[in-house]
Design a protein around this motif. Structure first.
Motif, short mmCIF file in Angstrom:
data_model
loop_
_atom_site.label_atom_id
_atom_site.label_comp_id
_atom_site.label_asym_id
_atom_site.label_seq_id
_atom_site.Cartn_x
_atom_site.Cartn_y
_atom_site.Cartn_z
N ALA A 213 33.28 27.28 -18.79
CA ALA A 213 33.03 28.58 -19.39
C ALA A 213 32.68 29.65 -18.35
O ALA A 213 32.97 30.83 -18.54
N SER A 214 32.07 29.24 -17.24
CA SER A 214 31.69 30.22 -16.21
C SER A 214 32.90 30.80 -15.49
O SER A 214 32.75 31.73 -14.70
N ILE A 216 34.84 32.77 -16.52
CA ILE A 216 34.95 34.18 -16.85
C ILE A 216 34.52 35.04 -15.66
O ILE A 216 34.92 36.20 -15.53
N ASN A 217 33.72 34.47 -14.77
CA ASN A 217 33.24 35.21 -13.59
C ASN A 217 34.20 35.13 -12.41
O ASN A 217 33.92 35.70 -11.35
N LEU A 218 35.32 34.42 -12.59
CA LEU A 218 36.33 34.33 -11.53
C LEU A 218 37.41 35.37 -11.74
O LEU A 218 37.64 35.83 -12.86
N ARG A 219 38.09 35.70 -10.66
CA ARG A 219 39.30 36.49 -10.81
C ARG A 219 40.26 36.09 -9.70
O ARG A 219 39.83 35.65 -8.62
N PRO A 220 41.58 36.21 -9.94
CA PRO A 220 42.53 35.89 -8.87
C PRO A 220 42.26 36.75 -7.63
O PRO A 220 41.83 37.89 -7.73
N VAL A 221 42.52 36.15 -6.48
CA VAL A 221 42.21 36.84 -5.22
C VAL A 221 43.15 38.01 -4.97
O VAL A 221 42.83 38.92 -4.20
N ALA A 222 44.30 38.02 -5.62
CA ALA A 222 45.28 39.09 -5.44
C ALA A 222 46.09 39.24 -6.71
O ALA A 222 46.09 38.36 -7.59
N ARG A 223 46.79 40.34 -6.82
CA ARG A 223 47.55 40.66 -8.02
C ARG A 223 48.55 39.55 -8.39
O ARG A 223 48.76 39.25 -9.57
N GLY A 224 49.15 38.92 -7.40
CA GLY A 224 50.14 37.90 -7.67
C GLY A 224 49.61 36.75 -8.49
O GLY A 224 50.34 36.13 -9.27
N GLY A 225 48.32 36.43 -8.33
CA GLY A 225 47.74 35.32 -9.06
C GLY A 225 47.68 35.54 -10.56
O GLY A 225 47.64 34.58 -11.34
N HIS A 226 47.66 36.79 -11.00
CA HIS A 226 47.62 37.07 -12.43
C HIS A 226 48.89 36.61 -13.14
O HIS A 226 48.88 36.38 -14.35
N TYR A 227 49.99 36.47 -12.40
CA TYR A 227 51.24 36.00 -13.00
C TYR A 227 51.27 34.48 -13.18
O TYR A 227 52.14 33.96 -13.87
N ASN A 228 50.33 33.78 -12.58
CA ASN A 228 50.33 32.32 -12.62
C ASN A 228 49.54 31.83 -13.82
O ASN A 228 48.32 31.71 -13.78
N LYS A 229 50.24 31.55 -14.91
CA LYS A 229 49.60 31.25 -16.17
C LYS A 229 49.74 29.80 -16.61
O LYS A 229 49.40 29.45 -17.73
N ASP A 246 42.46 18.32 -8.47
CA ASP A 246 41.16 18.46 -9.12
C ASP A 246 41.23 19.58 -10.17
O ASP A 246 41.06 20.75 -9.85
N PHE A 247 41.49 19.21 -11.42
CA PHE A 247 41.69 20.22 -12.46
C PHE A 247 40.46 21.07 -12.71
O PHE A 247 40.57 22.20 -13.19
N GLY A 248 39.30 20.57 -12.40
CA GLY A 248 38.08 21.33 -12.62
C GLY A 248 37.69 22.21 -11.47
O GLY A 248 36.59 22.78 -11.46
N ASP A 306 25.75 35.07 -13.57
CA ASP A 306 26.88 35.99 -13.63
C ASP A 306 27.83 35.83 -12.44
O ASP A 306 28.70 36.67 -12.22
N GLY A 307 27.66 34.73 -11.68
CA GLY A 307 28.60 34.43 -10.61
C GLY A 307 28.64 35.45 -9.50
O GLY A 307 29.70 35.65 -8.88
N ILE A 308 27.53 36.10 -9.20
CA ILE A 308 27.52 37.16 -8.20
C ILE A 308 26.30 37.05 -7.30
O ILE A 308 25.25 36.53 -7.69
#
Length: 472
Positions: A213-214, A216-229, A246-248, A306-308
């Motif tokens: 669940a945490s 939610i505090n991650l984001r792809p390092v670059a725009r290209g990663g948003h396409y990887n679904k 390692d799926f986790g 909050d992962g920060i």
């Protein structure tokens, strides 16, 4: 012979061009539009863990084997020292980095780079963002963008058919063999399908399911990663493919969340301290060189509320030669003339931050500060300790950068053999199905740095050559 390649990063482009060079008809299916295609490769500098064009770095095998999986059954490990043909189904489908695959990776890295060179790419030992390092890194001149643009042009010159703005949806099968691909634009028949469409860092549902669940505090390092679904992984698992990696977990990198540029990394934290939202230190900021330890430190940041966290430094940061190369954000630090004023600006209790800094300053030991090497200048009697570059934070202006964990790519993927054939849960290669790049799983626990782009190129090429009958 018709080969469908899903994805157009380094793995997909290497596969497509390799297949086209054999005379095969090749189709690339790519979710992004032309000019934004290339996934994470488009945005990376593409570090390569090589000591020369022809040899992997000295620590390449050892680092992978130290992070090869969980606690594998020793009886299964013993099978893996034999010839692959003698492995049991359990060994072939085991979730681990097996020596057969790793040996192929290391042995094919140099020839693959030479092949890329023959197609117009140049490589050199260029400066990196790491101020301190422990291993050797080769880079393509022009980074990942040069890889995408050069190989895209080469593919087009060979007649590869690009289907941009097209999403892969499911695999087509006949009598157990993969015979094509269903896409958002219709069905395509093929003799082989190569899945090279990234991980699932752009899919919040899969991240929550696998990473937690945490996420939610991650984001792809670059725009290209948003396409990887994650469709490539999902559609293969749906037909019985064995999982690997390692799926986790994921490759963690410390970035400035205020920045929208690609990879706004903060690699300067070893020269300051890291505090969470309560104003408390929570990790050793400098256990060793930043290239070897930034991931483990970033994971501790991810564990905070909050992962920060905030990196706190003072005016003495300027004693670090060219420290700016390790601070890749386009956003300026938050500054304050005093610790209390800085705390107010970053929303942390001034009393808490002052107490943390005073306690840290009092624990800083004596010694010579050597910013470009491990100097052993450590704290004394402090928990957690700071093992290197520990100097008091006491000279205005005081500076702060917010730091979160970016998700460079996810570790979980598909089990493949040395030829990049996807293996099912019974250890059998699924006819007609291959995977390369992030879609194949190979990483556990800690990322073996500067190997992901190399993995994509090597196994993308392996997949294509085997599919086209060029590998035995």
């Amino acid at each position: 012979m018709h080969v469908i390649v899903v994805g157009s990063g380094i793995a997909g482009l290497s596969a497509a061009l390799s297949a086209a060079e054999t005379g095969a008809r090749v189709t690339i299916v790519e979710r992004a539009s032309e000019g934004e295609h290339g996934g994470n490769t488009r945005y990376t500098e593409a570090y390569l863990r090589m000591k020369s064009m022809d040899e992997v770095a000295d620590d390449f095998i050892d680092h992978f084997m130290a992070n090869a999986g969980g606690y594998t059954d020793p009886s299964i490990e013993q099978e893996m020292v034999r010839d692959y043909a003698d492995w049991s189904p359990l060994a072939r489908s085991q979730s681990t980095v097996d020596p057969d695959l790793l040996g192929t990776f290391a042995n094919k890295a140099g020839p693959t780079l030479r092949w890329l060179e023959s197609n117009g790419l140049r490589f050199d030992f260029l400066p990196t963002a790491f101020i301190t390092t422990t291993t050797t890194r080769l880079l393509p001149v022009g980074g990942g963008l040069a890889m995408v643009e050069t190989l895209t042009a080469a593919c087009m010159a060979k007649g590869v058919d690009f289907h941009f703005e097209t999403t892969a949806q499911s695999l087509l099968r006949t009598a157990g063999k993969v015979t094509g691909l269903a896409t958002s634009s219709g069905e395509l028949d093929a003799n082989a399908v190569i899945l090279a469409c990234g991980g699932f860092e752009g899919n919040p549902e899969m991240l929550a399911r696998y990473v937690g669940a945490s996420a939610i505090n991650l984001r792809p390092v670059a725009r290209g990663g948003h396409y990887n679904k994650g469709e490539g992984i999902r559609m293969a698992l749906d037909i019985g493919a064995a999982p690997n990696g390692d799926f986790g977990s994921y490759h963690a990198e410390p970035i400035d969340p205020r920045s929208g540029i690609a990879e706004p990394a903060i690699f300067t934290f070893p020269y300051g301290i890291l505090v969470n939202k309560a104003g408390e230190r929570f990790t050793d900021e400098a256990p060793g060189t930043v290239d070897a330890h930034y991931e483990s430190v970033t994971r501790r940041i991810y564990e905070q509320r909050d992962g920060i966290a905030w990196m706190i430094a003072d005016a003495k940061l300027d004693d670090v030669p060219n420290w700016q190369k390790g601070s890749r954000t386009d956003q300026p630090p938050v500054t304050g003339a005093s610790v209390a004023k800085l705390a107010e600006k970053i929303g942390i209790s001034a009393d808490a931050l002052s107490t943390t800094i005073d306690t840290y300053n009092a624990a800083c030991g004596e010694g010579r500060f050597k910013p470009l090497e491990k100097d052993g200048l450590s704290t004394v009697g402090l928990t957690p300790p700071k093992s290197n570059w520990a100097r008091p934070i006491d000279q205005a202006p005081f500076r702060a950068w917010p730091v979160i964990s970016a998700n460079v790519f996810t570790f979980g993927g598909l089990k493949v053999d040395r030829d990049a054939r996807v293996v099912d849960q019974d250890g059998r290669a699924i006819p007609g199905l291959y995977a390369a790049g992030e879609t194949m799983g190979i990483y556990y626990r800690t990322y073996t740095g500067s190997t992901s782009v190399l993995r994509g190129a090597v196994f993308g090429r392996q997949a294509a050559l085997h599919a086209c009958g060029q590998l035995q």
